[in-house]
Design an enzyme around this catalytic site. Structure first.
Site, PDB file in Angstrom:
ATOM      1  N   CYS A  96      38.837 -11.444  11.686  1.00  0.00           N
ATOM      2  CA  CYS A  96      39.316 -10.241  10.990  1.00  0.00           C
ATOM      3  C   CYS A  96      40.616  -9.751  11.642  1.00  0.00           C
ATOM      4  O   CYS A  96      41.659 -10.372  11.455  1.00  0.00           O
ATOM      5  CB  CYS A  96      38.230  -9.174  10.943  1.00  0.00           C
ATOM      6  SG  CYS A  96      38.571  -7.863   9.718  1.00  0.00           S
ATOM      7  N   HIS A 185      33.556 -12.330   8.624  1.00  0.00           N
ATOM      8  CA  HIS A 185      32.876 -11.980   9.873  1.00  0.00           C
ATOM      9  C   HIS A 185      31.653 -12.878  10.103  1.00  0.00           C
ATOM     10  O   HIS A 185      30.539 -12.524   9.679  1.00  0.00           O
ATOM     11  CB  HIS A 185      32.427 -10.519   9.837  1.00  0.00           C
ATOM     12  CG  HIS A 185      33.523  -9.532  10.027  1.00  0.00           C
ATOM     13  ND1 HIS A 185      33.957  -9.112  11.267  1.00  0.00           N
ATOM     14  CD2 HIS A 185      34.294  -8.883   9.112  1.00  0.00           C
ATOM     15  CE1 HIS A 185      34.932  -8.236  11.123  1.00  0.00           C
ATOM     16  NE2 HIS A 185      35.170  -8.079   9.823  1.00  0.00           N
ATOM     17  N   GLU A 187      30.076 -13.161  12.782  1.00  0.00           N
ATOM     18  CA  GLU A 187      29.210 -12.493  13.765  1.00  0.00           C
ATOM     19  C   GLU A 187      28.347 -11.404  13.143  1.00  0.00           C
ATOM     20  O   GLU A 187      27.413 -10.905  13.774  1.00  0.00           O
ATOM     21  CB  GLU A 187      30.064 -11.902  14.902  1.00  0.00           C
ATOM     22  CG  GLU A 187      30.739 -10.571  14.613  1.00  0.00           C
ATOM     23  CD  GLU A 187      31.977 -10.628  13.731  1.00  0.00           C
ATOM     24  OE1 GLU A 187      32.699  -9.618  13.671  1.00  0.00           O
ATOM     25  OE2 GLU A 187      32.219 -11.681  13.085  1.00  0.00           O
TER      26      GLU A 187
END
Length: 240
Positions: A96, A185, A187
């Site tokens: 990001c 993302h 994660e």
């Protein structure tokens, strides 16, 4: 085995942090790393940047800041990242804000996404260059968690597009032999994604977006997470 360096460039929403912890913890959980495997540098708070070649890999987190604000710590980190890419000092993955910062440091252009905000669990497709990529090989389509308003609008010279979505043509870029950027993302869990949608609900409604619909669409994105795990595994094994 050498540790993984996490460059943390911001912090999450208070209500999300209370339930899920902060950015560095998400990367550790998603990548299967323990606290002993990782060194965290809060570059947004002025932590010094160590030598990249001390680490098996470097991960750069997202942020609520904008690359176009050109904050001093951000510009300094962009220069450090560019030098690390150019010298192939360690495998790098920016996520990001980290993805955008890598592109900016290498001469690309980051700005407000002309297609508008993207948020929620979205379907992404890989580009032809993904076929021979060590992270994306064997993946055609996948779901991923997304939340961003700025994007890499012009990639740096020589960058390869690896994945795209309907609202962002540069969802994944390869910047060099040992450097990647993900606008999405890997994660994020589905719970974290839902926390962001709830935290932005009033703003989204003001933009004509239905938060309830986004929450219904919100779900796991295991393929995206596997890309992060693959990056860390290949880095630690010395294969990239």
């Amino acid at each position: 085995m050498r540790r993984v360096l996490v460059l943390q460039t911001g912090t999450t929403l208070p209500q999300v942090a209370a339930r899920h912890g902060d950015f560095a913890a998400w990367f550790m959980r998603a990548a299967g790393l323990s606290r002993h495997d990782v060194e965290v540098a809060r570059v947004d708070r002025g932590d010094p940047l160590p030598a990249a070649n001390r680490f098996s890999a470097v991960l750069v987190t997202g942020s609520a800041s904008m690359v176009t604000e050109r904050e001093g710590w951000s510009e300094h980190t962009a220069e450090w990242l560019a030098a690390a890419v150019q010298t192939a000092a360690a495998p790098l993955l920016g996520v990001c804000y980290g993805h955008q910062l890598l592109a900016h440091g290498l001469g690309g252009r980051v700005d407000w996404n002309p297609r508008g905000r993207q948020i929620g669990t979205k379907r992404l497709a890989t580009a032809p260059a993904a076929t021979g990529d060590p992270l994306f090989s064997g993946i055609a389509e996948f779901r991923a968690q997304t939340t961003h308003q700025q994007s890499v609008v012009v990639p740096p010279s020589g960058a390869q597009v690896l994945a795209h979505s309907s609202l962002d043509p540069h969802q994944a870029l390869r910047f060099g032999p040992r450097a990647w950027g993900f606008q999405f993302h890997p994660e994020f869990s589905a719970g974290i994604m839902a926390g962001y949608i709830r935290g932005r609900a009033d703003r989204l409604a003001g933009e004509g977006v239905d938060p309830a619909l986004l929450l219904r669409e919100c779900g796991p994105a295991p393929r995206a997470r596997s890309l992060l795990r693959r990056f860390v595994r290949l880095s630690r094994e010395g294969q990239i």
